[in-house]
Motif scaffolding. Structure first.
Motif, PDB file in Angstrom:
ATOM      1  N   SER A 303       0.225  -1.178  -0.389  1.00 53.66           N
ATOM      2  CA  SER A 303      -0.315   0.295   0.390  1.00 53.66           C
ATOM      3  C   SER A 303       0.881   1.306   0.077  1.00 53.66           C
ATOM      4  N   TRP A 304       1.027   2.765  -1.249  1.00 52.08           N
ATOM      5  CA  TRP A 304       2.120   3.210  -1.344  1.00 52.08           C
ATOM      6  C   TRP A 304       1.521   4.229   0.195  1.00 52.08           C
ATOM      7  N   ARG A 305      -0.339   4.277  -0.159  1.00 60.38           N
ATOM      8  CA  ARG A 305      -0.869   5.255   0.945  1.00 60.38           C
ATOM      9  C   ARG A 305       0.432   5.067   2.359  1.00 60.38           C
ATOM     10  N   ALA A 306       0.390   3.763   3.037  1.00 60.11           N
ATOM     11  CA  ALA A 306       0.939   3.460   4.269  1.00 60.11           C
ATOM     12  C   ALA A 306       2.514   3.932   4.711  1.00 60.11           C
ATOM     13  N   ILE A 307       3.137   3.262   2.666  1.00 57.10           N
ATOM     14  CA  ILE A 307       4.845   3.393   3.195  1.00 57.10           C
ATOM     15  C   ILE A 307       4.714   5.090   3.888  1.00 57.10           C
ATOM     16  N   ILE A 308       3.696   5.704   2.770  1.00 55.50           N
ATOM     17  CA  ILE A 308       4.334   7.818   2.397  1.00 55.50           C
ATOM     18  C   ILE A 308       3.839   7.985   3.934  1.00 55.50           C
ATOM     19  N   GLY A 309       3.157   7.532   4.425  1.00 51.17           N
ATOM     20  CA  GLY A 309       2.642   7.554   6.273  1.00 51.17           C
ATOM     21  C   GLY A 309       3.588   6.806   7.158  1.00 51.17           C
ATOM     22  N   CYS A 310       5.057   5.889   6.972  1.00 49.86           N
ATOM     23  CA  CYS A 310       5.374   5.569   7.828  1.00 49.86           C
ATOM     24  C   CYS A 310       6.827   6.403   7.893  1.00 49.86           C
ATOM     25  N   PHE A 311       6.698   6.921   6.120  1.00 53.03           N
ATOM     26  CA  PHE A 311       7.952   7.670   5.552  1.00 53.03           C
ATOM     27  C   PHE A 311       7.580   8.945   6.389  1.00 53.03           C
ATOM     28  N   GLY A 312       6.805   9.178   6.012  1.00 54.04           N
ATOM     29  CA  GLY A 312       6.393  10.690   6.710  1.00 54.04           C
ATOM     30  C   GLY A 312       6.383  10.990   8.170  1.00 54.04           C
ATOM     31  N   ALA A 313       5.979   9.463   8.391  1.00 53.71           N
ATOM     32  CA  ALA A 313       6.427  10.208   9.804  1.00 53.71           C
ATOM     33  C   ALA A 313       8.180   9.502  10.478  1.00 53.71           C
ATOM     34  N   LEU A 314       8.966   8.687   9.794  1.00 48.40           N
ATOM     35  CA  LEU A 314      10.297   8.615  10.193  1.00 48.40           C
ATOM     36  C   LEU A 314      10.952   9.735   9.868  1.00 48.40           C
ATOM     37  N   PHE A 315      10.725  10.579   8.885  1.00 48.93           N
ATOM     38  CA  PHE A 315      11.385  11.825   8.613  1.00 48.93           C
ATOM     39  C   PHE A 315      11.543  12.983   9.586  1.00 48.93           C
ATOM     40  N   CYS A 316      10.216  13.130   9.915  1.00 49.74           N
ATOM     41  CA  CYS A 316       9.809  13.742  11.835  1.00 49.74           C
ATOM     42  C   CYS A 316      10.482  14.063  12.615  1.00 49.74           C
ATOM     43  N   GLY A 317      10.013  12.160  12.597  1.00 47.71           N
ATOM     44  CA  GLY A 317      10.513  11.895  13.954  1.00 47.71           C
ATOM     45  C   GLY A 317      12.729  11.603  13.965  1.00 47.71           C
ATOM     46  N   LEU A 318      13.473  12.061  12.203  1.00 51.06           N
ATOM     47  CA  LEU A 318      14.807  11.687  12.812  1.00 51.06           C
ATOM     48  C   LEU A 318      15.442  13.378  12.743  1.00 51.06           C
ATOM     49  N   ALA A 319      14.302  14.182  12.243  1.00 48.80           N
ATOM     50  CA  ALA A 319      14.772  15.585  12.173  1.00 48.80           C
ATOM     51  C   ALA A 319      14.485  16.032  13.602  1.00 48.80           C
ATOM     52  N   TRP A 320      13.451  15.445  14.431  1.00 45.44           N
ATOM     53  CA  TRP A 320      13.514  16.334  15.457  1.00 45.44           C
ATOM     54  C   TRP A 320      14.152  15.906  16.271  1.00 45.44           C
ATOM     55  N   THR A 321      14.605  15.080  16.477  1.00 46.34           N
ATOM     56  CA  THR A 321      16.138  14.058  17.264  1.00 46.34           C
ATOM     57  C   THR A 321      16.857  14.657  17.143  1.00 46.34           C
ATOM     58  N   PHE A 322      17.589  15.247  15.450  1.00 47.27           N
ATOM     59  CA  PHE A 322      18.540  15.904  14.825  1.00 47.27           C
ATOM     60  C   PHE A 322      18.511  17.199  16.134  1.00 47.27           C
ATOM     61  N   GLY A 323      17.551  17.773  15.591  1.00 48.07           N
ATOM     62  CA  GLY A 323      17.355  19.322  16.584  1.00 48.07           C
ATOM     63  C   GLY A 323      16.947  18.785  18.204  1.00 48.07           C
TER      64      GLY A 323
END
Length: 867
Positions: A303-323
């Motif tokens: 499901s491309w929608r589920a994959i996009i959602g998971c990557f979106g959460a991943l990238f936001c979490g990773l960016a927040w962790t860098f901060g």
């Protein structure tokens, strides 16, 4: 139950509100992520200092820093290693590079030293040979005296042609002369061939005069420069300042075209190259990890929608962790930089479990808020528990003295919390906008059949797991610790290979201990005492700079000067030949008879000389005579050797052992190979028991090892104790808490046993593996037990989304860890390999052993409750 309701309540409320107001939530998430990334780019620095991994107040590190502040001779010293085709070209290159750097130096280097070029050492170098070696060298010079006289009288191609002709006339009666003529012919042929081809000049008259064995001993074709960086500023900021300057100077001098290689090592190049490689490795591992992650999610979700959602959460979490890292620590070390790859593999787990449960709960795409609320209510507690236990695994090093993993643990633990927040906010918001539907792919195909098989084979599975665990635990007792810092670096890196070469050549001796004293008498008394220790091979002090038996060796050199000085200093010396003279000498060489040479040697020489045109004569002469003049001047200098005392030493040599404040040091050499950690410990203990102020690389590595081993033991105890207590509190069952821990114990034993079998010892990087296994592995067990309590039937559990989520999250984590296993840094690579083995063992234990245990022991329905 009343204590946990508010936690689930807030989780469901946040998830439901995120699905109800997706645009606002996503805008806020992206805004914070952008600020975090920009802040990290601007303020988050990299610290390549290996000792930044340790607390600053440990005694052995304080001793080391105090010693370096007092004895500054080799502090912040980088080494430029020059390898040339011949000893003479190495000397020329060394002098040229030192001069060029002196001109270009604009405060980059505190001192520039060219060992062996000092007039004092050029004159007295022969005094440092043993009497036997000196006698052998003098015998070779005596045999070469007639040739030296001819060459010194006319150091041109004409003089070389005359020498070849004279040797031909005498060679029939003297085998030694015949061997010398053959060597001369080989040198002429080499110069001719290299002139015709334009190859670098490898002609060496030192080897010709002294013979290849003595020539290599007395005049190596390798030379070094010692380049001391600025002594002001932070240690971590000074290391690699001069690297570009050195390489630019070598390029301008045409080193490459002359066949001269330049390699750099020492504090600056090692740190700079290591950090550069580490950043490149992490970038590569991160990109590969994301690629593998996408593949696993495509196979698992479809499901491309589920994959996009998971990557979106991943990238936001990773960016927040860098901060967070920017605010919390401000700089990343060689270990803490790994958090980004670890986050990719671990942070996605929360999103995978949430997404699969969301699809399982989704009945109507128009009711995204309701689906998000039900999803959070059903799996939010387990996700929260997993976040806590994962954070505990990372934070287990925080109370210890090992700063390197403490900072990594702090950043990664915060990353787990931020990944959970991203899964409860960004994920439902994206699913709401994309209208993610439910689907059959959320459950585990064939799970019922697998559950039936496990139920039937539960006893054999448990018994087999117990036997394998006992064997692994027995093998684990042979696990070793290796805290050799050089072994952790990329063995293919130039700076590492160069340092190893210098160690093997004996040019540097890094495994020595230095001990400071107030005066020479105290230092000498200590040296005498230390020489009696069985762990000590020798002691070097200021007095060792005065060669032993110097009067005897001076007398031997003076005897040699009686017959050599007239040969080296004829009344008149012919000037350099004109081009016409060089051409005539070339014709003469061609015309000479070389029939006395072996046929193959004669054929090569004739072909080489015939390949030269008359226009090549001057260049051919230059290739032969330039190194000749260097050799003759060196011989003249060496014949002036005179015995000397400490007061005659140049200040630069004295500074090796005497501090600016008048303090004196001695250097203690080990008898055993200190790459053996046990031998290193014995050596350090023996010396420091007598002189606690002893410092140097052995003390640093031994001290680091003790800190890391203690931190490892504390971290395992902390992680195990806290996680067990938390599981008992949340599960309200000691039995279920132990069941959750069993796969972790199996994985830990299997990982340690693998390290023993694969020859991967624990080091300063991979010691995090076992505490981390406890924190990460518990997640899968928690999800499994939570679903078991909910369903009460093994087949129903294995048909649900939970085992699918366990496999998917385990697969993504394994893929991420595996990318660390292929990086060049040996410490990080070994961490990745051991984590991959641990994750594989956790997945197998959770999917097979844990269900078998649950089926075997049954379920006490009296304590079943939702987590």
């Amino acid at each position: 139950m009343t204590e946990t309701k508010p936690i689930r309540h807030w989780m469901t409320l946040v998830s439901e509100l995120s699905a109800r107001r997706p645009v606002i939530v996503l805008a806020a998430a992206v805004f914070v992520a952008a600020l975090s990334v920009l802040g990290a780019i601007r303020y988050l620095s990299l610290n390549p200092d290996a000792y930044a991994l340790l607390p600053e107040d440990v005694p052995f590190l304080q001793n080391y820093n105090a010693y370096k502040d007092r004895f500054t001779y080799d502090r912040r010293t980088n080494i430029a290693v020059i390898d040339a085709p011949s000893p003479e070209s190495a000397v020329v290159a060394q002098v040229e590079l030192a001069a060029a750097l002196e001109v270009r130096n604009d405060g980059v280097f505190h001192t520039i030293r060219a060992p062996g070029t000092d007039p004092f050492l050029r004159r007295n170098g022969l005094l440092y040979l043993t009497p036997d070696a000196l006698e052998q060298a003098i015998d070779r010079l005596a045999a070469a005296e007639p040739a030296i006289a001819i060459l010194a009288q006319n150091p041109s191609l004409r003089g070389i042609a005359d020498l070849a002709d004279r040797m031909r006339a005498l060679s029939g009666n003297d085998p030694e002369i015949q061997r010398a003529r053959t060597a001369l012919a080989a040198m002429i042929e080499t110069a001719a061939r290299e002139t015709a081809s334009g190859a670098p000049n490898s002609v060496s008259w030192t080897r010709f005069i002294l013979g290849p064995d003595m020539g290599l001993e007395l005049a190596s074709s390798r030379r070094i420069l010692l380049l001391q960086g600025r002594l002001d500023g932070e240690e971590s900021a000074v290391g690699g300042d001069g690297t570009g300057l050195i390489r630019a100077a070598a390029q301008d001098l045409g080193f490459q075209e002359r066949g001269i290689s330049l390699r750099l090592t020492g504090r600056g190049p090692l740190s700079k190259e290591e950090m550069t490689h580490a950043v490149a490795d992490i970038q590569m591992a991160g990109a590969l990890s994301l690629t593998l992650l996408a593949f696993v999610l495509i196979v698992g979700f479809r499901s491309w929608r589920a994959i996009i959602g998971c990557f979106g959460a991943l990238f936001c979490g990773l960016a927040w962790t860098f901060g967070f890292a920017t605010l919390a620590v401000g700089s990343l070390t060689l270990l803490s930089i790994v958090f980004s790859v670890l986050f990719i593999g671990l942070g996605i787990d929360f999103a995978i479990h949430y997404a699969l449960r969301y699809r399982e709960e989704a009945a109507d795409t128009s009711d995204a808020p309701g689906t998000a609320e039900r999803t959070a209510a059903s799996c939010g507690g387990a996700l929260g528990l997993c976040a806590v236990t994962s954070a505990v695994g990372f934070l287990s090093f925080w109370p210890t003295d090992y700063r390197g993993l403490a900072e990594l643990g702090l950043i990664a633990a915060a990353g787990m919390a931020l990944a959970l927040i991203a899964s409860l906010t960004v994920l439902p918001a994206l699913f709401s906008l994309m209208r993610l539907p439910g689907g059959a792919h959320a459950t585990m195909p064939g799970g019922g059949a697998v559950g039936g098989w496990i139920d039937r084979q539960k006893r054999p599975i448990v018994v087999a797991a117990a036997i394998l665990s006992i064997a692994a635990l027995a093998l684990s007792t042979r696990a070793e610790f290796d805290f050799n810092t050089l072994a952790l670096k990329d063995p293919k890196a130039e700076s590492v290979q160069t340092l190893i070469d210098l160690q093997q050549d004996g040019a540097i001796t890094p495994y020595t201990l230095s001990i400071p004293f107030a005066d020479r008498s105290a230092a000498e008394a200590a040296a005498d005492r230390l020489r009696t220790l069985p762990e000590v091979a020798g002691v070097r002090s200021l007095e060792d700079l005065v060669p032993a038996e110097a009067d005897l060796k001076q007398a031997m050199i003076e005897e040699a000067a009686v017959f050599l000085w007239p040969a080296l200093s004829p009344p008149s010396v012919s000037g350099a030949a004109s081009e016409g003279g060089a051409q005539a000498a070339l014709h003469d060489l061609r015309a000479q008879s070389w029939d006395d040479l072996p046929p193959e040697d004669r054929a090569r020489l004739v072909d080489g000389l015939n390949a030269l045109d008359d226009a090549d004569a001057a260049a051919f002469e230059d290739r032969l005579t330039t190194p000749l003049r260097v050799t003759l001047e060196g011989l003249k200098d060496a014949l002036g050797a005179r015995a000397f005392t400490l007061t005659d030493l140049p200040q630069d040599m004295v500074d090796r052992y005497v501090a600016p404040d008048g303090g004196v040091r001695i250097a203690v050499l080990p008898k055993e190979d200190l790459r053996d950690f046990a031998a290193l410990g014995d050596f350090v203990d023996a010396v420091t028991a007598l002189y606690p102020d002893a410092t140097g690389r052995p003390v640093l590595e031994a001290g680091t090892g003790k800190i890391v081993v203690a931190a490892f033991q504390q971290a395992v105890a902390i992680a195990l104790g806290v996680i067990l207590a938390f599981l008992i509190w949340r599960l309200r069952s000691f039995r279920d808490a132990v069941l959750v821990l069993i796969p972790l114990i199996l994985a830990g034993a299997a990982t340690t046993a693998f390290g023993v079998l694969a020859g991967i010892p624990f080091n300063v990087a991979n010691v995090i593996v076992l505490p981390l296994v406890l924190g990460l592995g518990v997640d899968n067990g928690v999800h499994f037990v939570a679903r078991w309590r909910e369903e009460g039937d093994l087949s129903a559990v294995l048909k649900s989304s939970t085992p699918r989520a366990v496999l998917l999250s385990g697969g993504t984590t394994l893929a991420s860890f595996a990318t660390l296993g292929i990086v060049s840094n040996s410490g990080i690579s070994s961490m990745g390999m051991l984590l991959s083995v641990a994750m594989s063992a956790i997945i197998l234990s959770t999917m097979i052993v844990l269900p078998a245990l649950l089926a075997w022991l049954g379920s006490d329905r009296a304590h079943i409750r939702q987590i």
